[in-house]
Motif scaffolding. Structure first.
Motif, PDB file in Angstrom:
ATOM      1  N   TYR A  89       0.839  -1.196   0.000  1.00  0.00           N
ATOM      2  CA  TYR A  89       0.000   0.000   0.000  1.00  0.00           C
ATOM      3  C   TYR A  89       0.876   1.248   0.000  1.00  0.00           C
ATOM      4  O   TYR A  89       1.919   1.289   0.659  1.00  0.00           O
TER       5      TYR A  89
ATOM      6  N   TYR B 267       0.301   5.232   1.067  1.00  0.00           N
ATOM      7  CA  TYR B 267      -0.608   6.179   1.717  1.00  0.00           C
ATOM      8  C   TYR B 267      -0.001   7.579   1.668  1.00  0.00           C
ATOM      9  O   TYR B 267       1.223   7.749   1.694  1.00  0.00           O
TER      10      TYR B 267
ATOM     11  N   GLN C  68      -0.055  11.102   3.902  1.00  0.00           N
ATOM     12  CA  GLN C  68      -0.451  11.644   5.192  1.00  0.00           C
ATOM     13  C   GLN C  68      -0.128  13.135   5.238  1.00  0.00           C
ATOM     14  O   GLN C  68       1.036  13.528   5.323  1.00  0.00           O
TER      15      GLN C  68
ATOM     16  N   GLY D 234      -1.350  16.759  10.351  1.00  0.00           N
ATOM     17  CA  GLY D 234      -2.538  16.794  11.182  1.00  0.00           C
ATOM     18  C   GLY D 234      -3.665  15.896  10.729  1.00  0.00           C
ATOM     19  O   GLY D 234      -4.796  16.014  11.220  1.00  0.00           O
ATOM     20  N   GLN D 235      -3.389  15.020   9.806  1.00  0.00           N
ATOM     21  CA  GLN D 235      -4.407  14.120   9.267  1.00  0.00           C
ATOM     22  C   GLN D 235      -3.978  12.668   9.392  1.00  0.00           C
ATOM     23  O   GLN D 235      -2.799  12.377   9.599  1.00  0.00           O
ATOM     24  N   GLY D 236      -4.949  11.785   9.240  1.00  0.00           N
ATOM     25  CA  GLY D 236      -4.620  10.377   9.165  1.00  0.00           C
ATOM     26  C   GLY D 236      -4.182  10.001   7.768  1.00  0.00           C
ATOM     27  O   GLY D 236      -4.404  10.751   6.813  1.00  0.00           O
ATOM     28  N   PRO D 237      -3.550   8.857   7.615  1.00  0.00           N
ATOM     29  CA  PRO D 237      -3.146   8.412   6.276  1.00  0.00           C
ATOM     30  C   PRO D 237      -4.354   8.175   5.377  1.00  0.00           C
ATOM     31  O   PRO D 237      -5.408   7.740   5.831  1.00  0.00           O
TER      32      PRO D 237
ATOM     33  N   LEU E  92      -5.310   6.264   1.675  1.00  0.00           N
ATOM     34  CA  LEU E  92      -4.788   5.304   0.707  1.00  0.00           C
ATOM     35  C   LEU E  92      -4.689   5.919  -0.679  1.00  0.00           C
ATOM     36  O   LEU E  92      -5.619   6.552  -1.171  1.00  0.00           O
TER      37      LEU E  92
ATOM     38  N   GLN F  35      -7.904   6.226  -5.668  1.00  0.00           N
ATOM     39  CA  GLN F  35      -7.566   7.468  -4.979  1.00  0.00           C
ATOM     40  C   GLN F  35      -6.281   8.102  -5.496  1.00  0.00           C
ATOM     41  O   GLN F  35      -5.860   9.144  -4.988  1.00  0.00           O
TER      42      GLN F  35
ATOM     43  N   LEU G 272       3.645   7.244   3.017  1.00  0.00           N
ATOM     44  CA  LEU G 272       3.851   6.020   3.782  1.00  0.00           C
ATOM     45  C   LEU G 272       3.634   4.798   2.901  1.00  0.00           C
ATOM     46  O   LEU G 272       2.710   4.760   2.093  1.00  0.00           O
TER      47      LEU G 272
ATOM     48  N   PHE H 104       3.764  -0.731   8.619  1.00  0.00           N
ATOM     49  CA  PHE H 104       4.114   0.529   7.976  1.00  0.00           C
ATOM     50  C   PHE H 104       5.606   0.806   8.028  1.00  0.00           C
ATOM     51  O   PHE H 104       6.285   0.507   9.021  1.00  0.00           O
TER      52      PHE H 104
ATOM     53  N   PRO I  23       8.651   3.927   7.785  1.00  0.00           N
ATOM     54  CA  PRO I  23       8.792   5.207   8.478  1.00  0.00           C
ATOM     55  C   PRO I  23       8.302   6.397   7.665  1.00  0.00           C
ATOM     56  O   PRO I  23       8.106   7.474   8.209  1.00  0.00           O
TER      57      PRO I  23
END
Lengths: 115, 113
Positions: B33, B35, B37, B40-43, B45, B59, B91, B104, B106
């Motif tokens: 995957y 992602y 990020q 201030g947000q989540g990952p 996809l 996406q 990510l 995940f 780094p």
């Protein structure tokens, strides 16, 4: 579309105090739910997951979470916080249901720990 | 067991330049995957691979983003040309096929000036 809400952007607790981080998910077929932790400059580490069965799930580092279908919640708890728990915590759920793996993440809750 | 490896860890480029990120998943993990990020947000996809096949790229902004996983192991994510709004952490994660537990890396922090 599926969604995950973490109502608290930032929480500060004293070391040794208990912790509860809130997570609400959009309703859908039995969700696959996760809590991840992210330390600064690090990738996400899985703390625990829920697929089915016992609604109280134990994870690593002394964390646990409880799945409550009636409240569409999956809150993360720890009885006694350590300074090393300071990090950002993300709740996530499956996007499509089942084992396909796509995850939808909340925006995260940053945890600060006071000495 | 080695974890997910990503490089570079940091990248600073000027807008309109191309950039590429590399990911090496955990050995034996067929699902990979990418992602995005934002601060201030989540990952979120971008794309999911099963072996060398992109099974979900809905996406991925295909006008400027591309990805490949030619041999079903390593993967590269490219942006061309980069825009200021692409500044974020990228990510990479991997998992065994059919297993929801993702591991995940780094991440690569991209800054576009």
């Amino acid at each position: 579309a599926q969604s995950v809400t973490q109502p608290d952007i930032h929480i500060t607790v004293s070391e040794g105090a208990s912790l509860e981080l809130r997570c609400n998910y959009s309703y859908g077929a039995t969700p696959y739910l996760f809590w991840y932790v992210q330390s600064p400059g690090q990738g996400l580490q899985l703390l625990l997951k829920y697929f089915s069965g016992d609604t109280l799930v134990q994870g690593i580092k002394g964390f646990e979470a409880e799945f409550k279908r009636s409240q569409s919640s999956f809150n993360l708890r720890k009885p006694s916080v350590h300074w090393s728990d300071a990090a950002e915590y993300f709740c996530a759920r499956d996007q499509y249901g089942g084992s396909q793996g796509n995850l939808i993440f909340g925006k995260g809750t940053k945890l600060s720990v006071k000495p | 067991e080695a974890g997910v490896v990503q490089s570079p860890r940091y990248k600073i480029i000027e807008k309109k330049q191309p950039v590429a990120f590399w990911c090496n998943p955990i050995s034996g993990h067929n699902t990979l995957y990418w992602y995005l990020q934002n601060l201030g947000q989540g990952p979120e996809l971008l794309i999911r691979y099963e072996n060398e096949e992109a099974v979900d790229d809905s996406q991925l902004p295909k006008d400027r983003f591309s990805a490949e996983r030619l041999k079903g192991v390593d993967s590269t994510l490219k942006i061309q040309p980069a825009e200021l709004g692409d500044s974020a952490v990228y990510l990479c994660a991997s998992s065994r096929t059919g297993d929801n537990e993702q591991f995940f890396g780094p991440g690569t922090r991209l800054t576009v000036l």
